[in-house]
Design a protein around this motif. Structure first.
Motif, PDB file in Angstrom:
ATOM      1  N   HIS A   9      32.612   4.413  51.912  1.00 10.43           N
ATOM      2  CA  HIS A   9      33.557   4.971  50.948  1.00 10.43           C
ATOM      3  C   HIS A   9      33.523   4.198  49.626  1.00 10.43           C
ATOM      4  O   HIS A   9      33.639   4.779  48.548  1.00 10.43           O
ATOM      5  CB  HIS A   9      34.962   4.951  51.553  1.00 10.43           C
ATOM      6  N   VAL A  12      30.954   5.434  47.035  1.00 15.92           N
ATOM      7  CA  VAL A  12      31.322   6.614  46.260  1.00 15.92           C
ATOM      8  C   VAL A  12      32.321   6.245  45.175  1.00 15.92           C
ATOM      9  O   VAL A  12      32.252   6.745  44.046  1.00 15.92           O
ATOM     10  CB  VAL A  12      31.885   7.712  47.181  1.00 15.92           C
ATOM     11  N   ASP A  15      30.472   4.756  42.335  1.00 16.57           N
ATOM     12  CA  ASP A  15      29.833   5.810  41.536  1.00 16.57           C
ATOM     13  C   ASP A  15      30.824   6.453  40.564  1.00 16.57           C
ATOM     14  O   ASP A  15      30.494   6.727  39.404  1.00 16.57           O
ATOM     15  CB  ASP A  15      29.247   6.891  42.444  1.00 16.57           C
ATOM     16  N   HIS A  82      36.499  11.568  39.654  1.00 12.97           N
ATOM     17  CA  HIS A  82      35.134  11.844  39.196  1.00 12.97           C
ATOM     18  C   HIS A  82      35.159  12.864  38.064  1.00 12.97           C
ATOM     19  O   HIS A  82      35.960  13.813  38.073  1.00 12.97           O
ATOM     20  CB  HIS A  82      34.283  12.362  40.352  1.00 12.97           C
ATOM     21  N   MET A 100      37.173  12.837  44.496  1.00 12.00           N
ATOM     22  CA  MET A 100      35.710  12.787  44.547  1.00 12.00           C
ATOM     23  C   MET A 100      35.062  13.929  43.750  1.00 12.00           C
ATOM     24  O   MET A 100      35.741  14.830  43.265  1.00 12.00           O
ATOM     25  CB  MET A 100      35.257  12.846  46.000  1.00 12.00           C
ATOM     26  N   ASN A 118      38.443  14.346  48.974  1.00  8.75           N
ATOM     27  CA  ASN A 118      37.008  14.116  49.087  1.00  8.75           C
ATOM     28  C   ASN A 118      36.188  15.228  48.425  1.00  8.75           C
ATOM     29  O   ASN A 118      36.726  16.220  47.929  1.00  8.75           O
ATOM     30  CB  ASN A 118      36.623  13.950  50.558  1.00  8.75           C
ATOM     31  N   SER A 119      34.889  15.052  48.434  1.00 10.32           N
ATOM     32  CA  SER A 119      33.961  15.902  47.676  1.00 10.32           C
ATOM     33  C   SER A 119      34.135  17.381  48.035  1.00 10.32           C
ATOM     34  O   SER A 119      34.100  17.756  49.208  1.00 10.32           O
ATOM     35  CB  SER A 119      32.519  15.492  47.962  1.00 10.32           C
TER      36      SER A 119
END
Length: 201
Positions: A9, A12, A15, A82, A100, A118-119
């Motif tokens: 985790h 990510v 990133d 993000h 994400m 999350n993504s």
């Protein structure tokens, strides 16, 4: 900026921060299995490492562990969102929450402290997420869903509008939730049914 938790985790989260040109000075972990991530040192923390003016994101996927660490840190908890995520300007987001890539958070949603969206997850209008919630990749909450503290919605799960999911409940991968879920329940299937109760919390 610091991270706490040298897990997958954390990669990510790094990133996300790199996409905003934010430098991570170190990653702390109580029992690290690696010495660095992205050439960022991984360190065992001591009391001298943390100052109240420092900023840290708790980069641990386990909701209960994230809560325990948050309780013992007296620091600033920024958010990490993000650039590819869509977050409505009418959304409220508590400190320490991570959103994400390609997630969607629509109008008048409210997201608590130290959550993970999350993504590719979708949080529709007027949803309310308590603290330490995790909505997994490609899970979708329809409008007005309520997730109580600590619950985990598994990858690809769907929750119909207006449903309430209780504290520390777990929704299994791909489950379809059409009814309210009690506290601590573990729910699987389509339609979702209670398989057991989680007594760990």
């Amino acid at each position: 900026m610091y991270l706490y938790g040298a897990s997958g985790h954390s990669k990510v989260v790094i990133d996300i921060l790199k996409a905003h040109a934010i430098e991570v000075k170190a990653v702390f972990d109580d029992a690290p299995s690696v010495t660095s991530i992205y050439d960022i040192p991984v360190l065992i923390p001591s009391n001298e490492d943390f100052k109240t003016q420092d900023s840290v994101i708790i980069s641990i996927g386990d909701n209960a562990v994230r809560k325990k660490i948050a309780a013992r840190l007296d620091m600033k908890f920024p958010n990490a969102i993000h650039p590819t995520a869509f977050v409505s300007e009418k959304t409220e987001i508590g400190p320490g929450t991570v959103i994400m890539p390609n997630a969607v958070v629509n109008a008048f949603a409210s997201i608590g402290n130290h959550c993970i969206i999350n993504s590719g997850a979708v949080i529709e209008h007027d949803c309310v997420l308590g603290n330490f919630v995790h909505v997994s990749p490609n899970a979708a909450l329809a409008g007005g869903v309520i997730l109580e503290e600590g619950c985990h919605v598994g990858i690809g799960a769907s929750v119909v509008q207006g449903v309430r999911i209780g504290k520390w409940a777990i929704i299994g991968a791909g489950a379809v939730i059409i009814n309210d879920v009690p506290d601590h329940a573990v729910v699987v299937g389509n339609p979702g049914k209670v398989k057991k109760y989680n007594t760990a919390f």
